[in-house]
Design a protein around this motif. Structure first.
Motif, PDB file in Angstrom:
ATOM      1  N   ARG A 130       1.065  -1.415   0.106  1.00 12.44           N
ATOM      2  CA  ARG A 130      -0.135  -0.153   0.114  1.00 12.44           C
ATOM      3  C   ARG A 130       0.650   1.276   0.005  1.00 12.44           C
ATOM      4  NH1 ARG A 130      -0.854   3.072   4.039  1.00 12.44           N
ATOM      5  NH2 ARG A 130      -1.488   2.168   5.928  1.00 12.44           N
ATOM      6  N   GLU A 131       1.888   1.138   0.889  1.00  6.51           N
ATOM      7  CA  GLU A 131       3.002   2.477   1.054  1.00  6.51           C
ATOM      8  C   GLU A 131       3.491   2.677  -0.440  1.00  6.51           C
ATOM      9  OE1 GLU A 131       2.229   4.639   2.994  1.00  6.51           O
ATOM     10  OE2 GLU A 131       1.292   3.553   4.491  1.00  6.51           O
ATOM     11  N   ALA A 132       4.041   1.477  -1.042  1.00 10.06           N
ATOM     12  CA  ALA A 132       4.445   1.493  -2.210  1.00 10.06           C
ATOM     13  C   ALA A 132       3.702   2.170  -3.329  1.00 10.06           C
ATOM     14  CB  ALA A 132       5.224   0.194  -2.630  1.00 10.06           C
ATOM     15  N   LEU A 133       2.554   1.693  -3.280  1.00 13.42           N
ATOM     16  CA  LEU A 133       1.331   2.111  -4.176  1.00 13.42           C
ATOM     17  C   LEU A 133       1.521   3.740  -4.117  1.00 13.42           C
ATOM     18  CD1 LEU A 133      -1.329  -0.152  -4.509  1.00 13.42           C
ATOM     19  CD2 LEU A 133      -0.137   0.414  -6.426  1.00 13.42           C
ATOM     20  N   PHE A 134       1.477   3.930  -2.743  1.00 12.62           N
ATOM     21  CA  PHE A 134       1.355   5.580  -2.479  1.00 12.62           C
ATOM     22  C   PHE A 134       2.763   6.443  -2.962  1.00 12.62           C
ATOM     23  CE2 PHE A 134       0.762   9.283   0.332  1.00 12.62           C
ATOM     24  CZ  PHE A 134      -0.394   9.417   0.234  1.00 12.62           C
ATOM     25  N   GLY A 135       3.778   5.556  -3.244  1.00 14.13           N
ATOM     26  CA  GLY A 135       4.913   6.276  -3.626  1.00 14.13           C
ATOM     27  C   GLY A 135       6.039   5.977  -2.918  1.00 14.13           C
ATOM     28  N   LEU A 136       6.184   5.245  -1.896  1.00 13.66           N
ATOM     29  CA  LEU A 136       7.334   5.167  -1.005  1.00 13.66           C
ATOM     30  C   LEU A 136       8.208   4.275  -1.684  1.00 13.66           C
ATOM     31  CD1 LEU A 136       6.190   5.074   2.593  1.00 13.66           C
ATOM     32  CD2 LEU A 136       6.358   6.911   1.090  1.00 13.66           C
ATOM     33  N   ARG A 137       9.446   4.375  -1.681  1.00  9.39           N
ATOM     34  CA  ARG A 137      10.443   3.511  -2.245  1.00  9.39           C
ATOM     35  C   ARG A 137      11.589   3.196  -1.265  1.00  9.39           C
ATOM     36  NH1 ARG A 137      11.430   6.278  -8.213  1.00  9.39           N
ATOM     37  NH2 ARG A 137       9.224   6.167  -8.669  1.00  9.39           N
ATOM     38  N   ARG A 138      11.921   3.791  -0.475  1.00  8.93           N
ATOM     39  CA  ARG A 138      13.165   3.705   0.417  1.00  8.93           C
ATOM     40  C   ARG A 138      12.996   2.815   1.627  1.00  8.93           C
ATOM     41  NH1 ARG A 138      17.420   7.144  -1.560  1.00  8.93           N
ATOM     42  NH2 ARG A 138      18.453   6.499   0.195  1.00  8.93           N
ATOM     43  N   PHE A 139      13.954   2.173   1.919  1.00  3.88           N
ATOM     44  CA  PHE A 139      13.892   1.451   3.265  1.00  3.88           C
ATOM     45  C   PHE A 139      13.513   2.162   4.479  1.00  3.88           C
ATOM     46  CE2 PHE A 139      15.378  -0.565   7.452  1.00  3.88           C
ATOM     47  CZ  PHE A 139      15.189  -1.827   7.082  1.00  3.88           C
ATOM     48  N   GLY A 140      13.942   3.398   4.487  1.00  3.11           N
ATOM     49  CA  GLY A 140      13.786   4.235   5.721  1.00  3.11           C
ATOM     50  C   GLY A 140      12.490   5.018   5.596  1.00  3.11           C
ATOM     51  N   GLU A 141      11.959   4.991   4.527  1.00  2.71           N
ATOM     52  CA  GLU A 141      10.423   5.743   4.285  1.00  2.71           C
ATOM     53  C   GLU A 141       9.478   4.626   4.805  1.00  2.71           C
ATOM     54  OE1 GLU A 141      10.464   8.448   0.328  1.00  2.71           O
ATOM     55  OE2 GLU A 141      10.608   6.561  -0.063  1.00  2.71           O
ATOM     56  N   PHE A 142       9.620   3.457   4.256  1.00  2.00           N
ATOM     57  CA  PHE A 142       8.837   2.334   5.063  1.00  2.00           C
ATOM     58  C   PHE A 142       8.739   2.162   6.496  1.00  2.00           C
ATOM     59  CE2 PHE A 142       9.580   0.705   0.488  1.00  2.00           C
ATOM     60  CZ  PHE A 142       8.169   0.765  -0.052  1.00  2.00           C
ATOM     61  N   GLN A 143      10.281   2.244   6.870  1.00  2.00           N
ATOM     62  CA  GLN A 143      10.208   1.819   8.099  1.00  2.00           C
ATOM     63  C   GLN A 143       9.494   3.045   9.221  1.00  2.00           C
ATOM     64  OE1 GLN A 143      12.805   3.236  11.082  1.00  2.00           O
ATOM     65  NE2 GLN A 143      11.578   1.547  12.288  1.00  2.00           N
ATOM     66  N   SER A 144       9.881   4.392   8.626  1.00  6.33           N
ATOM     67  CA  SER A 144       9.268   5.387   9.499  1.00  6.33           C
ATOM     68  C   SER A 144       7.799   5.547   9.367  1.00  6.33           C
ATOM     69  CB  SER A 144      10.079   6.767   9.367  1.00  6.33           C
ATOM     70  OG  SER A 144       9.978   7.101   7.977  1.00  6.33           O
ATOM     71  N   LYS A 145       7.353   5.316   8.111  1.00  6.84           N
ATOM     72  CA  LYS A 145       5.794   5.548   7.792  1.00  6.84           C
ATOM     73  C   LYS A 145       4.935   4.326   8.639  1.00  6.84           C
ATOM     74  CE  LYS A 145       2.447   7.698   5.934  1.00  6.84           C
ATOM     75  NZ  LYS A 145       1.670   6.993   4.744  1.00  6.84           N
ATOM     76  N   LEU A 146       5.605   3.108   8.658  1.00  2.00           N
ATOM     77  CA  LEU A 146       4.843   2.013   9.032  1.00  2.00           C
ATOM     78  C   LEU A 146       5.025   1.750  10.790  1.00  2.00           C
ATOM     79  CD1 LEU A 146       4.906  -0.370   5.981  1.00  2.00           C
ATOM     80  CD2 LEU A 146       2.968   0.666   7.024  1.00  2.00           C
ATOM     81  N   GLY A 147       6.321   2.417  11.147  1.00  7.91           N
ATOM     82  CA  GLY A 147       6.521   2.218  12.261  1.00  7.91           C
ATOM     83  C   GLY A 147       7.082   0.767  13.059  1.00  7.91           C
TER      84      GLY A 147
END
Lengths: 159, 159
Positions: free
Chosen positions: B31-48
Motif C-alpha cells: 500500500r505504501e509503495a503504491l502511494f509512492g514510498l520507495r526507500r527502506f527508511g521511508e517504509f520504516q518510519s511510515k509504518l513504524g
DNA sequence: CTCCAGTGGTTTCATAATGAAACTAAGTTG
DNA sequence: CAACTTAGTTTCATTATGAAACCACTGGAG
C-alpha cells in the motif's frame, strides 16, 4: 512492549481489515464457510489445520462478527458456525485474491479451479475499479482524500 | 514437523496469494509503495515497524516478484524498492479490503481517508463481480469448476 | 441405563515468528 | 577524515503456531 503489533484503532481501513482477517487461516476458513462448511470438524478436516488453532480462529472470527454460532441444522445438540453479512461481505476480497493468483502466479497451471457464473457456467469477469461515471481506474487514477475535509492528499509517482 | 504451514503448491489460488502476501505487513508495505514510498527508511518510519521485520518482508516481496530493487532515483548509491506489475496487480485486493472496512467496520468514523477518482475527486464505485454478460454476481451465484474438465463442483447452501 | 465411538474442543510442550534494541558497515556531508 | 545518515544484521525476550495427548459431552446400539 514486545507484543505483536495490533492495528486496532488504526486510521487506515486496510490495516483495520487486516486486524480482523489478516492472518494465515481466517480467509481460508471464510472461503470454506462460503463454500458451505459449517461444523468444526468439517473445517478441521478440509483445511488440515491443528484443532487448537482452528478453535482460536473461530473464536476470533465470532468476536469480530464475521461468523456466528447457531444450533446445528441437523437437529443434533452441536452448534455450527455461520457467516454473518459482514462475513459474506468478504467475498470481493477472496475474488480479488483469486484473480491476482490467476493473473500473476508463476505456476498458474497448478490452480485447480475456475470461478464461474453458476447460471451459465462461464468464467466471471475480472474485478474492476470504476469511477462514479464509470471510467476504469488504475492505481494512479486514484487519490486518498481525508474523510471530512476537501484537502487532497496526492498519490505521487509510483508508475 | 512443527514448521509453520506453507501454502506453496496448494491448488487453491487464495491460499497461493496468501503464501505471498498473507501476513500482517506485506499488504501495508505494498500500500505504501503504491502511494509512492520507495526507500527502506521511508517504509520504516511510515509504518513504524521493526527494521529486522521490514528487511525480511522486503526480501520476501522481492523474492516473490512483487517488488524489485533499483538504483535510487535521487542519484545516491542507495537502492530503492519499486513495485513490479505483479505488485501493482494487488490494487484490487487493497481496494476490496478498504471497501470491506468501510462497509462493515464497527467504527467507520475512525477511518481517516476516502479513495477517490483523482480526476473528479469523487468517491470510487464499489467493486462488483460480474458475469461475462454483465450480470451482478453474489457468492451464491457463483460456482467453482475444475480447471480443464466440465464437471461442476457446486457451491452449496451458505446463505 | 451402559458402553462406546464420534464431536468439539483444551492442555502441554517444542519450535518458529515477531519485535525492541543494540550493533555494524557502508554512504554522505562538512 | 570525523560525524551523521541509511540500511541493514544480530541478539535476545516474548508471542504465536502446530502436533499430539487429553478430556468432556453427544448420540446411538444394545
Amino acid at each position: 512492549m514486545v507484543k505483536r503489533t495490533s492495528f486496532e484503532g488504526d486510521a487506515c481501513p486496510i490495516a483495520r481489515s487486516l486486524e480482523a482477517i489478516g492472518d494465515w487461516w481466517s480467509l481460508l476458513i471464510i472461503r470454506e464457510a462460503l463454500f458451505g462448511l459449517r461444523r468444526f470438524g468439517e473445517f478441521q478436516s478440509k483445511l488440515g489445520m491443528a484443532k487448537n488453532i482452528l478453535a482460536a480462529r473461530l473464536r476470533a472470527l465470532v468476536d469480530h462478527g464475521i461468523l456466528e454460532t447457531a444450533p446445528a441444522s441437523d437437529g443434533s445438540a452441536y452448534s455450527e458456525y455461520l457467516l454473518t453479512p459482514k462475513g459474506r461481505g468478504t467475498f470481493p476480497i477472496l475474488v480479488a485474491l483469486r484473480q491476482w493468483s490467476e493473473a500473476f502466479d508463476d505456476h498458474p497451471e497448478e490452480i485447480a479451479t475456475i470461478l464461474v457464473d453458476r447460471e451459465k457456467g462461464r468464467p466471471v469477469r475480472k474485478l474492476e475499479l470504476r469511477a462514479e461515471d464509470g471510467r476504469l481506474l488504475a492505481p494512479d487514477d486514484t487519490a486518498l482524500k481525508p474523510r471530512r475535509s476537501s484537502k487532497m492528499v496526492g498519490r505521487s509517482r509510483s508508475g
